[in-house]
Write an enzyme that holds these catalytic residues in place. Structure first.
Site, PDB file in Angstrom:
ATOM      1  N   SER A  83       8.990  -2.604   5.569  1.00 32.99           N
ATOM      2  CA  SER A  83       9.871  -3.736   5.844  1.00 32.99           C
ATOM      3  C   SER A  83       9.169  -5.016   5.440  1.00 32.99           C
ATOM      4  O   SER A  83       8.067  -5.304   5.920  1.00 32.99           O
ATOM      5  CB  SER A  83      10.217  -3.774   7.336  1.00 32.99           C
ATOM      6  OG  SER A  83      10.928  -4.949   7.660  1.00 32.99           O
ATOM      7  N   ILE A  92       9.996  -9.073   5.273  1.00 32.60           N
ATOM      8  CA  ILE A  92      10.929 -10.111   5.705  1.00 32.60           C
ATOM      9  C   ILE A  92      10.536 -11.417   5.037  1.00 32.60           C
ATOM     10  O   ILE A  92       9.371 -11.824   5.079  1.00 32.60           O
ATOM     11  CB  ILE A  92      10.922 -10.242   7.247  1.00 32.60           C
ATOM     12  CG1 ILE A  92      11.343  -8.903   7.876  1.00 32.60           C
ATOM     13  CG2 ILE A  92      11.846 -11.374   7.697  1.00 32.60           C
ATOM     14  CD1 ILE A  92      11.169  -8.830   9.379  1.00 32.60           C
ATOM     15  N   GLU A 139       8.106 -18.238   4.082  1.00 32.58           N
ATOM     16  CA  GLU A 139       8.168 -19.556   3.452  1.00 32.58           C
ATOM     17  C   GLU A 139       7.481 -19.614   2.088  1.00 32.58           C
ATOM     18  O   GLU A 139       7.555 -20.629   1.417  1.00 32.58           O
ATOM     19  CB  GLU A 139       7.530 -20.582   4.387  1.00 32.58           C
ATOM     20  CG  GLU A 139       8.276 -20.715   5.707  1.00 32.58           C
ATOM     21  CD  GLU A 139       7.571 -21.661   6.668  1.00 32.58           C
ATOM     22  OE1 GLU A 139       6.501 -22.199   6.330  1.00 32.58           O
ATOM     23  OE2 GLU A 139       8.110 -21.847   7.772  1.00 32.58           O
ATOM     24  N   THR A 140       6.805 -18.537   1.693  1.00 35.07           N
ATOM     25  CA  THR A 140       6.066 -18.545   0.431  1.00 35.07           C
ATOM     26  C   THR A 140       6.632 -17.476  -0.505  1.00 35.07           C
ATOM     27  O   THR A 140       7.388 -16.598  -0.076  1.00 35.07           O
ATOM     28  CB  THR A 140       4.565 -18.268   0.676  1.00 35.07           C
ATOM     29  OG1 THR A 140       4.426 -16.900   1.096  1.00 35.07           O
ATOM     30  CG2 THR A 140       4.002 -19.207   1.729  1.00 35.07           C
ATOM     31  N   HIS A 167       5.243 -14.932  -1.525  1.00 35.28           N
ATOM     32  CA  HIS A 167       4.612 -13.636  -1.246  1.00 35.28           C
ATOM     33  C   HIS A 167       5.661 -12.523  -1.143  1.00 35.28           C
ATOM     34  O   HIS A 167       5.464 -11.416  -1.665  1.00 35.28           O
ATOM     35  CB  HIS A 167       3.805 -13.743   0.049  1.00 35.28           C
ATOM     36  CG  HIS A 167       3.069 -12.503   0.426  1.00 35.28           C
ATOM     37  ND1 HIS A 167       1.928 -12.099  -0.224  1.00 35.28           N
ATOM     38  CD2 HIS A 167       3.316 -11.582   1.379  1.00 35.28           C
ATOM     39  CE1 HIS A 167       1.498 -10.971   0.324  1.00 35.28           C
ATOM     40  NE2 HIS A 167       2.319 -10.636   1.296  1.00 35.28           N
ATOM     41  N   TYR A 175      12.750   5.508  -2.047  1.00 35.13           N
ATOM     42  CA  TYR A 175      12.492   4.088  -1.770  1.00 35.13           C
ATOM     43  C   TYR A 175      13.161   3.680  -0.459  1.00 35.13           C
ATOM     44  O   TYR A 175      14.379   3.569  -0.388  1.00 35.13           O
ATOM     45  CB  TYR A 175      13.051   3.275  -2.939  1.00 35.13           C
ATOM     46  CG  TYR A 175      12.842   1.802  -2.875  1.00 35.13           C
ATOM     47  CD1 TYR A 175      11.693   1.234  -3.397  1.00 35.13           C
ATOM     48  CD2 TYR A 175      13.821   0.958  -2.365  1.00 35.13           C
ATOM     49  CE1 TYR A 175      11.511  -0.136  -3.388  1.00 35.13           C
ATOM     50  CE2 TYR A 175      13.644  -0.416  -2.349  1.00 35.13           C
ATOM     51  CZ  TYR A 175      12.488  -0.954  -2.864  1.00 35.13           C
ATOM     52  OH  TYR A 175      12.319  -2.314  -2.853  1.00 35.13           O
ATOM     53  N   GLU A 186       0.811  -1.218   0.000  1.00 39.27           N
ATOM     54  CA  GLU A 186       0.000   0.000   0.000  1.00 39.27           C
ATOM     55  C   GLU A 186       0.848   1.274   0.000  1.00 39.27           C
ATOM     56  O   GLU A 186       0.319   2.379  -0.165  1.00 39.27           O
ATOM     57  CB  GLU A 186      -0.952  -0.016   1.201  1.00 39.27           C
ATOM     58  CG  GLU A 186      -2.029  -1.070   1.106  1.00 39.27           C
ATOM     59  CD  GLU A 186      -1.563  -2.483   1.464  1.00 39.27           C
ATOM     60  OE1 GLU A 186      -2.215  -3.440   1.023  1.00 39.27           O
ATOM     61  OE2 GLU A 186      -0.545  -2.629   2.177  1.00 39.27           O
ATOM     62  N   ARG A 223      19.423  -2.874  10.054  1.00 39.39           N
ATOM     63  CA  ARG A 223      19.265  -1.782   9.092  1.00 39.39           C
ATOM     64  C   ARG A 223      18.280  -0.701   9.530  1.00 39.39           C
ATOM     65  O   ARG A 223      17.998   0.220   8.782  1.00 39.39           O
ATOM     66  CB  ARG A 223      18.845  -2.374   7.741  1.00 39.39           C
ATOM     67  CG  ARG A 223      19.968  -3.147   7.078  1.00 39.39           C
ATOM     68  CD  ARG A 223      19.477  -4.138   6.039  1.00 39.39           C
ATOM     69  NE  ARG A 223      20.587  -4.798   5.377  1.00 39.39           N
ATOM     70  CZ  ARG A 223      21.295  -5.799   5.885  1.00 39.39           C
ATOM     71  NH1 ARG A 223      21.007  -6.269   7.092  1.00 39.39           N
ATOM     72  NH2 ARG A 223      22.307  -6.331   5.212  1.00 39.39           N
TER      73      ARG A 223
END
Length: 158
Positions: free
Chosen positions: A89, A91, A94-95, A97, A122, A67, A136
């Site tokens: 952020s 992270i 497992e997929t 996505h 960005y 968004e 970071r």
């Protein structure tokens, strides 16, 4: 430049224009709030350090990183800003996505920069794990929010 070779909070203040007459919009994702909150704190502190008045820093939140594109576009269209910073952020999980979100946000922000009249900075952390994100957003590698604020000032002056 790889973060391992560049501390995100290190820069030469002499190369940063005066930002006392500048106004900035910041769009922050609510997802991973500990990370995005630290990015926001870094960006705001750095903008103020270079002269931006607190009342000239306008922050809006969006639910997640995808968004950020819409939020940034609305700020560009209606805000009267010199630059807009997006902070989020993602992270890796497992997929796939992670890949879709990172690619979509990157392409969306690139599109805004190519088609709009003000820069959109960005500030999306795309990390493999939580520790990389913590490193970071004020940890051992600095704060990406600091870097984004410097970029926003420089690009606003461009």
């Amino acid at each position: 430049m790889a973060t391992a070779l560049h501390h995100l909070s290190d820069y030469d203040p002499a190369t940063v224009p005066d930002a006392s007459n500048m106004c900035f919009g910041i769009v922050v994702a609510e997802w991973n709030p500990d990370i995005t909150g630290a990015l926001l704190s870094g960006a705001m502190a750095t903008l103020k350090q270079h002269g931006t008045l607190p009342e000239n820093i306008h922050v809006k939140t969006v639910p997640g990183s995808f968004e950020l594109i819409y939020g940034a576009h609305q700020m560009v269209l209606h805000g009267g800003y010199d630059a807009v910073i997006v902070l989020g952020s993602v992270i890796r999980g497992e997929t796939p996505h992670f890949d879709y979100i990172c690619q979509g946000v990157t392409q969306g922000i690139a599109h805004l920069n190519a088609t709009q009249e003000i820069p959109v900075i960005y500030g999306l952390l795309t990390t493999n794990d939580l520790q990389q994100a913590l490193d970071r957003c004020g940890g051992k590698l600095g704060n990406k929010g600091d870097e984004c604020a410097i970029d926003a000032i420089k690009m606003a002056k461009f």
